[in-house]
Design a protein around this motif. Structure first.
Motif, PDB file in Angstrom:
ATOM      1  N   ILE A 237       1.863  -2.282 -12.689  1.00  0.00           N
ATOM      2  CA  ILE A 237       1.608  -2.592 -14.105  1.00  0.00           C
ATOM      3  C   ILE A 237       1.653  -4.111 -14.314  1.00  0.00           C
ATOM      4  O   ILE A 237       0.779  -4.695 -14.959  1.00  0.00           O
ATOM      5  CB  ILE A 237       2.640  -1.868 -15.011  1.00  0.00           C
ATOM      6  N   GLN A 238       2.680  -4.729 -13.713  1.00  0.00           N
ATOM      7  CA  GLN A 238       2.821  -6.176 -13.920  1.00  0.00           C
ATOM      8  C   GLN A 238       1.629  -6.947 -13.355  1.00  0.00           C
ATOM      9  O   GLN A 238       1.086  -7.851 -14.003  1.00  0.00           O
ATOM     10  CB  GLN A 238       4.128  -6.686 -13.293  1.00  0.00           C
ATOM     11  N   ASP A 239       1.200  -6.556 -12.154  1.00  0.00           N
ATOM     12  CA  ASP A 239       0.046  -7.257 -11.558  1.00  0.00           C
ATOM     13  C   ASP A 239      -1.213  -7.044 -12.377  1.00  0.00           C
ATOM     14  O   ASP A 239      -2.013  -7.956 -12.567  1.00  0.00           O
ATOM     15  CB  ASP A 239      -0.207  -6.750 -10.126  1.00  0.00           C
ATOM     16  N   GLN A 240      -1.397  -5.825 -12.861  1.00  0.00           N
ATOM     17  CA  GLN A 240      -2.587  -5.539 -13.666  1.00  0.00           C
ATOM     18  C   GLN A 240      -2.555  -6.344 -14.969  1.00  0.00           C
ATOM     19  O   GLN A 240      -3.575  -6.863 -15.403  1.00  0.00           O
ATOM     20  CB  GLN A 240      -2.661  -4.038 -13.990  1.00  0.00           C
ATOM     21  N   LEU A 241      -1.365  -6.435 -15.579  1.00  0.00           N
ATOM     22  CA  LEU A 241      -1.265  -7.204 -16.827  1.00  0.00           C
ATOM     23  C   LEU A 241      -1.614  -8.671 -16.581  1.00  0.00           C
ATOM     24  O   LEU A 241      -2.336  -9.292 -17.363  1.00  0.00           O
ATOM     25  CB  LEU A 241       0.160  -7.101 -17.399  1.00  0.00           C
ATOM     26  N   LYS A 242      -1.131  -9.179 -15.444  1.00  0.00           N
ATOM     27  CA  LYS A 242      -1.392 -10.599 -15.122  1.00  0.00           C
ATOM     28  C   LYS A 242      -2.877 -10.878 -15.036  1.00  0.00           C
ATOM     29  O   LYS A 242      -3.339 -11.947 -15.383  1.00  0.00           O
ATOM     30  CB  LYS A 242      -0.734 -10.944 -13.778  1.00  0.00           C
TER      31      LYS A 242
ATOM     32  N   LEU B  76       6.263  -0.198 -11.579  1.00  0.00           N
ATOM     33  CA  LEU B  76       6.177  -1.380 -12.440  1.00  0.00           C
ATOM     34  C   LEU B  76       5.450  -2.573 -11.794  1.00  0.00           C
ATOM     35  O   LEU B  76       4.706  -3.283 -12.490  1.00  0.00           O
ATOM     36  CB  LEU B  76       7.569  -1.797 -12.940  1.00  0.00           C
ATOM     37  N   PRO B  77       5.580  -2.792 -10.478  1.00  0.00           N
ATOM     38  CA  PRO B  77       4.840  -3.939  -9.907  1.00  0.00           C
ATOM     39  C   PRO B  77       3.328  -3.816 -10.099  1.00  0.00           C
ATOM     40  O   PRO B  77       2.639  -4.815 -10.324  1.00  0.00           O
ATOM     41  CB  PRO B  77       5.206  -3.891  -8.412  1.00  0.00           C
TER      42      PRO B  77
ATOM     43  N   MET C  96       0.838  -1.193   0.000  1.00  0.00           N
ATOM     44  CA  MET C  96       0.000   0.000   0.000  1.00  0.00           C
ATOM     45  C   MET C  96       0.882   1.256   0.000  1.00  0.00           C
ATOM     46  O   MET C  96       0.654   2.200  -0.756  1.00  0.00           O
ATOM     47  CB  MET C  96      -0.877  -0.033   1.261  1.00  0.00           C
ATOM     48  N   LYS C  97       1.921   1.229   0.807  1.00  0.00           N
ATOM     49  CA  LYS C  97       2.762   2.416   0.915  1.00  0.00           C
ATOM     50  C   LYS C  97       3.587   2.629  -0.361  1.00  0.00           C
ATOM     51  O   LYS C  97       3.628   3.734  -0.919  1.00  0.00           O
ATOM     52  CB  LYS C  97       3.670   2.269   2.140  1.00  0.00           C
ATOM     53  N   LEU C  98       4.225   1.575  -0.840  1.00  0.00           N
ATOM     54  CA  LEU C  98       5.092   1.744  -2.010  1.00  0.00           C
ATOM     55  C   LEU C  98       4.282   2.101  -3.251  1.00  0.00           C
ATOM     56  O   LEU C  98       4.671   2.955  -4.040  1.00  0.00           O
ATOM     57  CB  LEU C  98       5.882   0.457  -2.281  1.00  0.00           C
ATOM     58  N   ARG C  99       3.116   1.466  -3.409  1.00  0.00           N
ATOM     59  CA  ARG C  99       2.364   1.636  -4.663  1.00  0.00           C
ATOM     60  C   ARG C  99       1.463   2.870  -4.652  1.00  0.00           C
ATOM     61  O   ARG C  99       1.049   3.333  -5.714  1.00  0.00           O
ATOM     62  CB  ARG C  99       1.528   0.382  -4.946  1.00  0.00           C
ATOM     63  N   LEU C 100       1.126   3.356  -3.455  1.00  0.00           N
ATOM     64  CA  LEU C 100       0.299   4.570  -3.419  1.00  0.00           C
ATOM     65  C   LEU C 100       1.159   5.789  -3.117  1.00  0.00           C
ATOM     66  O   LEU C 100       1.275   6.704  -3.921  1.00  0.00           O
ATOM     67  CB  LEU C 100      -0.821   4.432  -2.381  1.00  0.00           C
ATOM     68  N   LEU C 101       1.779   5.800  -1.941  1.00  0.00           N
ATOM     69  CA  LEU C 101       2.519   7.017  -1.579  1.00  0.00           C
ATOM     70  C   LEU C 101       3.764   7.220  -2.448  1.00  0.00           C
ATOM     71  O   LEU C 101       3.924   8.259  -3.088  1.00  0.00           O
ATOM     72  CB  LEU C 101       2.919   7.009  -0.098  1.00  0.00           C
ATOM     73  N   ASN C 102       4.640   6.224  -2.479  1.00  0.00           N
ATOM     74  CA  ASN C 102       5.874   6.434  -3.237  1.00  0.00           C
ATOM     75  C   ASN C 102       5.594   6.592  -4.727  1.00  0.00           C
ATOM     76  O   ASN C 102       6.192   7.449  -5.397  1.00  0.00           O
ATOM     77  CB  ASN C 102       6.882   5.307  -2.991  1.00  0.00           C
TER      78      ASN C 102
ATOM     79  N   ILE D 101       2.456   7.035 -17.430  1.00  0.00           N
ATOM     80  CA  ILE D 101       3.521   7.472 -16.499  1.00  0.00           C
ATOM     81  C   ILE D 101       4.901   7.132 -17.089  1.00  0.00           C
ATOM     82  O   ILE D 101       5.835   7.938 -17.058  1.00  0.00           O
ATOM     83  CB  ILE D 101       3.344   6.790 -15.118  1.00  0.00           C
ATOM     84  N   ILE D 102       5.001   5.932 -17.651  1.00  0.00           N
ATOM     85  CA  ILE D 102       6.298   5.525 -18.223  1.00  0.00           C
ATOM     86  C   ILE D 102       6.636   6.423 -19.431  1.00  0.00           C
ATOM     87  O   ILE D 102       7.776   6.859 -19.602  1.00  0.00           O
ATOM     88  CB  ILE D 102       6.269   4.026 -18.632  1.00  0.00           C
TER      89      ILE D 102
END
Ligand code: CS2
Length: 495
Positions: free
Chosen positions: A394-399, A391-392, A298-304, A410-411
């Motif tokens: 994006i990768q999870d969403q692609l999966k 990227l994690p 939650m912290k890495l993917r939202l805040l960071n 963003i990229i």
């Protein structure tokens, strides 16, 4: 003008009454914690919590010994030495009222390049229960492509050759743990406080790889006596500005050569996996938990990630600080859509984390206009941050065959960012370990946009994901043709 006082132990009692200072006697404190990497973040976070423990509860058994490993840390080392380990924490509240506190929990301090033996001895002292780290991504010596510990990096190879004068955290830990085993003083808990997923597991795996080569006979002992809890750390801590020093001197008669600024919010969650007695940080707001991963993601993917978007796109729009970027409606709407539509589906909702509250809260934190967190700090080393923060998702969403359109934008914006010029025609510096390749590839991408995705250390094999590549190509084409503002509006209006 009123007389001001250099910050040190002797002058503590002379400082004005509204400067909160340690109520404990620093001479009575026993050092049980070693911290490697005395960054601003360590000083606003772990050293702050530990200071609270001493101030509020009178604990005398949790002093910190700070250790710096890098030549570039010489300045902070000499300043803090000069100030007897004391420094000022300026907590900047959204209403403009500052809270000023002198932190005294760092009671000992070593500069490793000057005295490696003393550092090893300290870490192997029987009183030391916990070794904490903020060594940034670089300090883990991970291979850019595989993400595994990289035995071939020059400093690691040097440490293997000269084990008694190490450069890296792995060299130091090995020597210290060897001594602990030899002296039969028991193990300790090693806690990473860096923003990397599964930070404890990462340091553990790397240390084990290093030991396999350096001291294989130590492996079993380490396995039995040392634990490596994963943690989630959070407190926005900008680069200290010259104005902060002048403010303390002029308004509070305190001459601190390197104070630390932070926001009021602070969070530290630690996996409850201690080899030794646990510092009672829970008394001052730290949470111990069995499973850290929902908090960490939650912290890495939202805040960071939110920070990185504001940094990259905000810079392109000509902003300089996080709060400026976070007050741009088009940009903030984009960030909110990204969080809602692409990040939230990847987060674990079974745990007691209120994701919606968390999102609202971080938006308010970004908008605190007193923090003045520079976009330069946020964009620094984006090539290491994007693979951890964006990227994690994006990768999870692609999966799971879900949306990645905003992630792709963003990229594409990051590709444009590496042109080094904002929409007003102003240049900025790309401060990144991979700056050469980023700048070169961004230039090539004007002819062939796909080239940017060929940067393997960052994107690995993302270039093979057709759905992502198509969205990225659309986004970069739009960004090259139209203003960033217009692109944001278009993308927002289609949601
Ligand atoms: C920031 C972090 O460096 C960055 O990109 O997102 O330093 C952030 O401010 C901290 O993780 C907040 O806890």
């Amino acid at each position: 003008m009123q007389k001001s006082f250099y910050l040190n132990q002797e002058n503590l009692s002379l400082l004005p009454a509204n400067v909160i200072r340690p109520t404990y006697n620093r001479n009575d404190i026993t050092t049980t914690i070693v911290h490697i990497g005395v960054s601003n973040f360590h000083r606003s976070h772990q050293a702050y919590y530990t200071n609270e423990l001493m101030n509020k509860y009178g604990f005398t058994d949790c002093g910190i010994c700070g250790i710096d490993l890098l030549d570039s840390d010489r300045k902070i080392y000499s300043i803090l030495k000069d100030q007897d380990g004391l420094y000022t924490l300026i907590t900047k509240q959204p209403n403009g009222v500052n809270r000023i506190k002198i932190i005294g929990s760092i009671v000992e301090y070593f500069f490793a390049p000057e005295n490696p033996v003393a550092v090893i001895e300290k870490m192997a002292h029987p009183n030391i229960q916990v070794i904490t780290l903020t060594i940034a991504e670089d300090g883990y010596h991970l291979n850019e492509i595989t993400g595994e510990f990289d035995m071939n990096q020059a400093l690691i190879a040097e440490d293997l050759k000269n084990p008694l004068s190490p450069n890296t955290v792995f060299g130091y830990l090995t020597q210290a743990l060897k001594l602990r085993q030899h002296r039969d003083i028991g193990g300790c808990t090693i806690i990473s406080c860096d923003n990397i997923p599964s930070n404890g597991t990462t340091i553990k795996n790397s240390l084990f790889k290093y030991l396999e080569k350096a001291e294989p006979e130590l492996l079993d002992w380490v396995d039995q006596h040392i634990t490596f809890p994963n943690t989630m750390v959070d407190r926005i801590t900008p680069v200290t500005r010259i104005e902060d020093l002048s403010y303390l001197k002029n308004d509070l008669q305190t001459e601190d050569q390197w104070p630390v600024v932070c926001e009021p919010f602070s969070q530290w969650i630690i996996e409850d996996n201690f080899a030794t007695q646990r510092p009672q940080w829970d008394k001052v707001g730290v949470q111990f938990t069995q499973d850290i991963s929902p908090y960490e993601n939650m912290k890495l993917r939202l805040l960071n990630a939110g920070h990185s978007i504001l940094g990259i796109v905000g810079t392109l729009l000509g902003y300089h600080t996080v709060d400026e970027a976070a007050c741009d409606n088009d940009l903030m709407t984009f960030v909110e859509h990204f969080m809602q539509e692409e990040v939230s589906p990847t987060l674990d909702k079974t745990k007691k984390t209120d994701i919606n509250n968390y999102k609202q809260n971080i938006i308010a934190r970004f908008q605190n206009s007193h923090i003045k967190d520079s976009l330069t700090r946020i964009c620094k080393e984006s090539s290491a941050k994007i693979p951890l923060f964006i990227l994690p998702t994006i990768q999870d969403q692609l999966k799971s065959n879900k949306h990645i359109r905003l992630g792709a934008f963003i990229i594409a914006a990051w590709c444009k960012y590496n042109d080094g010029m904002d929409e007003n025609g102003n240049n900025y510096e790309i401060s990144d370990e991979l700056s050469d390749i980023l700048i070169r590839t961004a230039a090539l991408s004007h002819q062939s946009p796909i080239r940017f995705l060929e940067i393997e250390p960052v994107f690995k094999d993302l270039i093979n994901e057709k759905i992502f590549v198509d969205e990225y190509l659309k986004a970069i084409e739009a960004l090259r043709k139209q203003t960033v503002k217009k692109c944001l509006r278009n993308i927002n209006s289609s949601h």
